[in-house]
Design a protein around this motif. Structure first.
Motif, PDB file in Angstrom:
ATOM      1  N   VAL A   1      -8.892 -25.537 -10.639  1.00 23.56           N
ATOM      2  CA  VAL A   1      -7.595 -24.975 -10.849  1.00 23.56           C
ATOM      3  C   VAL A   1      -7.156 -24.665 -12.337  1.00 23.56           C
ATOM      4  CG1 VAL A   1      -5.296 -25.050 -10.052  1.00 23.56           C
ATOM      5  CG2 VAL A   1      -7.178 -25.751  -8.389  1.00 23.56           C
ATOM      6  N   ALA A   2      -7.555 -25.804 -13.006  1.00 21.55           N
ATOM      7  CA  ALA A   2      -7.223 -25.561 -14.616  1.00 21.55           C
ATOM      8  C   ALA A   2      -7.807 -24.394 -15.041  1.00 21.55           C
ATOM      9  CB  ALA A   2      -7.073 -26.943 -15.085  1.00 21.55           C
ATOM     10  N   GLY A   3      -8.954 -24.339 -14.948  1.00 16.24           N
ATOM     11  CA  GLY A   3      -9.710 -23.356 -15.642  1.00 16.24           C
ATOM     12  C   GLY A   3      -9.045 -21.896 -15.147  1.00 16.24           C
ATOM     13  N   ALA A   4      -8.886 -21.823 -13.834  1.00 18.30           N
ATOM     14  CA  ALA A   4      -8.464 -20.368 -13.268  1.00 18.30           C
ATOM     15  C   ALA A   4      -7.144 -20.344 -14.026  1.00 18.30           C
ATOM     16  CB  ALA A   4      -8.532 -20.488 -11.782  1.00 18.30           C
ATOM     17  N   THR A   5      -6.127 -21.300 -14.069  1.00 15.49           N
ATOM     18  CA  THR A   5      -4.740 -20.992 -14.715  1.00 15.49           C
ATOM     19  C   THR A   5      -4.963 -20.566 -16.091  1.00 15.49           C
ATOM     20  OG1 THR A   5      -4.028 -22.856 -13.086  1.00 15.49           O
ATOM     21  CG2 THR A   5      -2.630 -22.088 -15.063  1.00 15.49           C
ATOM     22  N   LEU A   6      -5.621 -21.252 -16.869  1.00 14.80           N
ATOM     23  CA  LEU A   6      -5.848 -20.749 -18.264  1.00 14.80           C
ATOM     24  C   LEU A   6      -6.461 -19.441 -18.209  1.00 14.80           C
ATOM     25  CD1 LEU A   6      -7.720 -24.087 -19.607  1.00 14.80           C
ATOM     26  CD2 LEU A   6      -5.385 -22.982 -20.404  1.00 14.80           C
ATOM     27  N   LEU A   7      -7.314 -18.961 -17.458  1.00 13.04           N
ATOM     28  CA  LEU A   7      -7.785 -17.527 -17.514  1.00 13.04           C
ATOM     29  C   LEU A   7      -6.719 -16.530 -17.149  1.00 13.04           C
ATOM     30  CD1 LEU A   7     -11.418 -17.782 -15.875  1.00 13.04           C
ATOM     31  CD2 LEU A   7     -10.922 -17.548 -18.558  1.00 13.04           C
ATOM     32  N   THR A   8      -5.775 -17.025 -16.081  1.00 11.24           N
ATOM     33  CA  THR A   8      -4.922 -16.003 -15.947  1.00 11.24           C
ATOM     34  C   THR A   8      -3.865 -15.885 -17.107  1.00 11.24           C
ATOM     35  OG1 THR A   8      -4.969 -16.971 -13.467  1.00 11.24           O
ATOM     36  CG2 THR A   8      -2.790 -15.939 -14.003  1.00 11.24           C
TER      37      THR A   8
ATOM     38  N   ILE B   1     -12.244 -17.277  -6.866  1.00 11.22           N
ATOM     39  CA  ILE B   1     -12.713 -17.370  -5.718  1.00 11.22           C
ATOM     40  C   ILE B   1     -13.145 -19.016  -5.731  1.00 11.22           C
ATOM     41  CG2 ILE B   1     -14.685 -17.171  -3.991  1.00 11.22           C
ATOM     42  CD1 ILE B   1     -14.665 -14.249  -5.248  1.00 11.22           C
ATOM     43  N   GLY B   2     -13.623 -19.478  -6.913  1.00 14.76           N
ATOM     44  CA  GLY B   2     -14.005 -20.760  -7.226  1.00 14.76           C
ATOM     45  C   GLY B   2     -12.907 -21.777  -6.806  1.00 14.76           C
ATOM     46  N   ALA B   3     -11.636 -21.435  -7.497  1.00 15.31           N
ATOM     47  CA  ALA B   3     -10.358 -22.133  -7.330  1.00 15.31           C
ATOM     48  C   ALA B   3     -10.260 -22.211  -5.837  1.00 15.31           C
ATOM     49  CB  ALA B   3      -9.365 -21.514  -8.490  1.00 15.31           C
TER      50      ALA B   3
END
Length: 264
Positions: A242-249, A139-141
């Motif tokens: 976006v980078a953080g969300a991508t890493l978690l994905t 949601i943050g992304a």
């Protein structure tokens, strides 16, 4: 039966989207009550479907598609509740579209990954924190992308003030960092419970989850420090979120996608 439930839920999600889009395009009022009722009914059918797909007699089926559908449900639920206080019309079509796609995939492309969480409550705590941290930071992304879009429109001198459906830029920024702060705290809890409760966290095939999740935690920590100590704003914030969300994905779904979808 599950296929029928999925179709009804998807139709209700798309009905909510169809109510939102004309208002965004023509900059007119959006019938919030209609959107909320459609989304609420969609969420009820979505929850019904998840109950059927996950809670099997042999345990809990936490296949990658079921988990993706569950995360979509959590995000849609949170965003639908937030809709009552905040103008989220720019984000809701994206959120509801992903929910419709994910629940349809889970229903029509069934896969199996049986677990027995009732026998391991500590693992249940870890997985619950992981689900909520990932949902919150996703949601943050989305908020970060909305912030970047609003900022771009303002810099190109597009008239946003006359559009009643778009939230104020500063309000979006404030909400973004509140969300990232909550998500980072949840991610911290996820990592701690993982180290304490999950004994085989670093065995072959699982180590990348811990490593990528820790790198994502560092990304979000640096982002929060940069904003509150250095006043970071704009594109830098968007890239970090976006980078953080991508890493978690990649951490949560990377290897399982290959194993369950590509190789299966």
């Amino acid at each position: 039966m599950d296929n029928l439930i999925a179709v009804v839920a998807a139709i209700l999600y798309f009905l909510a989207i169809a109510t939102i889009i004309p208002g965004l395009v023509h900059q007119t009022g959006i019938r919030a009550k209609t959107v909320f009722v459609s989304a609420s009914l969609a969420l009820i059918f979505h929850a019904w479907l998840l109950s059927d797909l996950i809670f099997e007699g042999a345990g809990q089926n936490l296949s990658i598609l079921n988990v993706a559908s569950l995360i979509s449900f959590i995000i849609s639920l949170v965003m639908s509740i937030a809709m009552l206080k905040t103008r989220l019309w720019f984000l809701l079509p994206v959120v509801y579209s992903f929910s419709a796609i994910n629940l349809s995939a889970a229903a029509f492309l069934p896969s199996t990954f049986i677990t027995h969480l009732e026998q391991d409550p500590k693992l249940l705590i870890h997985i619950s924190l992981a689900l909520f941290s990932y949902s919150t930071l996703t949601i943050g992304a989305l908020y970060a992308l909305q912030l970047a879009w609003l900022d771009h429109k303002l810099k190109t001198k597009k008239a946003l003030a006359i559009n009643p459906n778009l939230p104020p830029l500063l309000m979006v920024e404030r909400q973004l960092f509140n969300i990232i702060l909550i998500g980072t705290l949840l991610l911290t809890g996820t990592l701690i419970t993982g180290f304490v409760f999950v004994q085989d966290m670093f065995v072959q095939g699982k180590a990348h989850k811990a490593i990528l999740s820790f790198i994502a935690w560092m990304v979000y920590t640096v982002l929060l420090w940069g904003h509150y100590q250095k006043g970071w704003r704009g594109k830098k914030v968007t890239w970090f979120a976006v980078a953080g969300a991508t890493l978690l994905t990649l951490a949560y779904f990377g290897s399982r996608f290959v194993r369950e979808i590509i190789l299966n």
